[in-house]
Design an enzyme around this catalytic site. Structure first.
Site, mmCIF file in Angstrom:
data_model
loop_
_atom_site.group_PDB
_atom_site.id
_atom_site.type_symbol
_atom_site.label_atom_id
_atom_site.label_comp_id
_atom_site.label_asym_id
_atom_site.label_seq_id
_atom_site.Cartn_x
_atom_site.Cartn_y
_atom_site.Cartn_z
ATOM 1 N N GLY A 177 -51.487 33.683 44.384
ATOM 2 C CA GLY A 177 -50.183 33.531 45.024
ATOM 3 C C GLY A 177 -50.269 32.643 46.252
ATOM 4 O O GLY A 177 -51.336 32.469 46.840
ATOM 5 N N GLY A 236 -47.782 31.534 49.825
ATOM 6 C CA GLY A 236 -46.557 31.737 50.593
ATOM 7 C C GLY A 236 -46.489 30.803 51.781
ATOM 8 O O GLY A 236 -47.318 29.889 51.931
ATOM 9 N N LYS A 254 -55.175 37.997 51.460
ATOM 10 C CA LYS A 254 -54.260 36.974 51.962
ATOM 11 C C LYS A 254 -54.948 36.209 53.086
ATOM 12 O O LYS A 254 -55.242 36.763 54.143
ATOM 13 C CB LYS A 254 -52.969 37.615 52.475
ATOM 14 C CG LYS A 254 -51.924 36.612 52.938
ATOM 15 C CD LYS A 254 -50.644 37.326 53.336
ATOM 16 C CE LYS A 254 -49.554 36.357 53.757
ATOM 17 N NZ LYS A 254 -48.302 37.056 54.129
ATOM 18 N N ASP A 270 -36.417 39.826 54.247
ATOM 19 C CA ASP A 270 -36.657 38.899 53.143
ATOM 20 C C ASP A 270 -36.838 39.648 51.827
ATOM 21 O O ASP A 270 -37.790 39.410 51.080
ATOM 22 C CB ASP A 270 -37.893 38.031 53.435
ATOM 23 C CG ASP A 270 -37.917 36.745 52.612
ATOM 24 O OD1 ASP A 270 -36.854 36.344 52.099
ATOM 25 O OD2 ASP A 270 -39.002 36.147 52.484
ATOM 26 N N ASN A 284 -40.858 39.168 46.416
ATOM 27 C CA ASN A 284 -41.504 40.087 47.355
ATOM 28 C C ASN A 284 -41.521 41.532 46.850
ATOM 29 O O ASN A 284 -41.846 42.442 47.599
ATOM 30 C CB ASN A 284 -40.824 40.029 48.722
ATOM 31 C CG ASN A 284 -41.223 38.787 49.497
ATOM 32 O OD1 ASN A 284 -42.235 38.160 49.209
ATOM 33 N ND2 ASN A 284 -40.421 38.420 50.483
#
Length: 323
Positions: A45, A47, A68, A163, A168
């Site tokens: 992923g 972002g 992350k 968000d 998400n």
């Protein structure tokens, strides 16, 4: 911003030991995470603030994790890291993605999360393959609402996520939906319920008050949830210009169908109890009312979804999706 602070503005503790003692998640070295991810090989992923990699905790019976790695550490990434450590580290709910650990190693800032094997709601809902059946979609909607309720009313520091969107919402191996990405989170102090700030969030899910320079409250999340709920109901994106013009903006098309007694157009070939379908549509339309004061709280929304509250006919809404 008296009594009310952006999660971005939290003060970083002076040392790792204090951070770990306060929050509980384990501290990892950069070398450890590099090993666990095999040199950050498997990207799963990406972002605004960083990239997510799949990894394995080697001393925990091969526990799969998501790491992350924050790219913009000079300013935004550093602030993002402080936000997520202070907020996510103190939140514990079955419908929130759990923070396992962190890395504060020189310039490196990384976060370690539980791995969500079934990807995002966007992948599940909008992919060409057959979307989940109605009952499963409603279960996902309930999961999301419960997660938001925890953020708004039940955790120690009340949080506006800012968000909420299908990207998400992640699904675990059992298909349980969990809310992720608190990088835009806002903290509510006990004596404060709203604030003024610059626009945050994602086009198509942003509540109208962001653009009207009005105070932002938890009702902004309710609006975003309403758009997501309509997407879950109809198995399509909130804005899709590949469709005929009159159907392109989902919330407007849904209200026209509702007003004209033509909800069958939204169902397609799926076999659904139309009474339940109409009820869920009405819940979604209440959530996206233009005026925040007209929107229900997320607790009321959850009770409507569960059938514990009646759902009256929603008034005509002048809101339009922001594209």
């Amino acid at each position: 911003m008296q009594g009310y602070i952006w999660a971005y503005e939290m003060i970083m503790p002076k040392d790792d030991a204090k951070l770990n003692g306060d929050l509980g998640p384990r501290s990892y070295s950069y070398f450890e995470l590099e090993r666990m991810t095999e040199g950050f090989k498997d990207e799963i992923g990406r972002g605004a603030f960083g990239t997510v990699y799949k990894g394995v905790i080697l001393n925990d019976i091969q526990k799969v994790i998501a790491v992350k790695r924050l790219d913009k550490v000079l300013r935004n990434g550093e602030i993002e890291f402080q936000t997520e450590m202070k907020v996510i580290g103190k939140t514990h709910h079955r419908n929130l993605v759990r923070l396992i650990g962190f890395c504060l190693d020189g310039p490196n800032r990384l976060l370690v999360y539980e791995y969500m094997s079934n990807g995002s709601l966007a992948d599940t809902l909008f992919a060409p393959k057959t979307p989940p059946p109605w009952e499963k979609r409603m279960q996902i909607a309930h999961n999301i609402a419960r997660g938001i309720l925890y953020l708004h009313e039940e955790c120690t520091s009340k949080i506006i996520h800012c968000d909420i969107k299908p990207q998400n919402i992640l699904l675990d191996e059992n298909g349980c939906a969990k809310i992720s990405d608190f990088g835009l989170a806002k903290l509510l102090q006990p004596d404060q319920t709203r604030t003024f700030t610059d626009i945050r969030g994602t086009r198509g899910y942003v509540a109208p008050e962001w653009h009207r320079k009005l105070p932002i409250t938890v009702k902004a999340d309710v609006y975003s949830f309403g758009i997501v709920l309509l997407e879950i109901i109809c198995c399509r994106r909130g804005v899709d210009w590949n469709l005929p013009e009159e159907e392109a903006i989902l919330d407007e098309w849904v209200y026209r169908c509702f007003e004209n007694g033509e909800l069958g157009q939204l169902v397609g070939e799926e076999e659904i109890d139309m009474q339940h379908f109409e009820r869920m549509i009405k819940v979604g339309l209440w959530c996206i009312q233009y005026e925040p004061s007209l929107r229900p709280t997320i607790k009321m929304v959850l009770h409507m979804l569960e059938g514990l509250l009646d759902v009256p006919i929603p008034p005509a809404s002048s809101s339009r999706s922001v594209i």
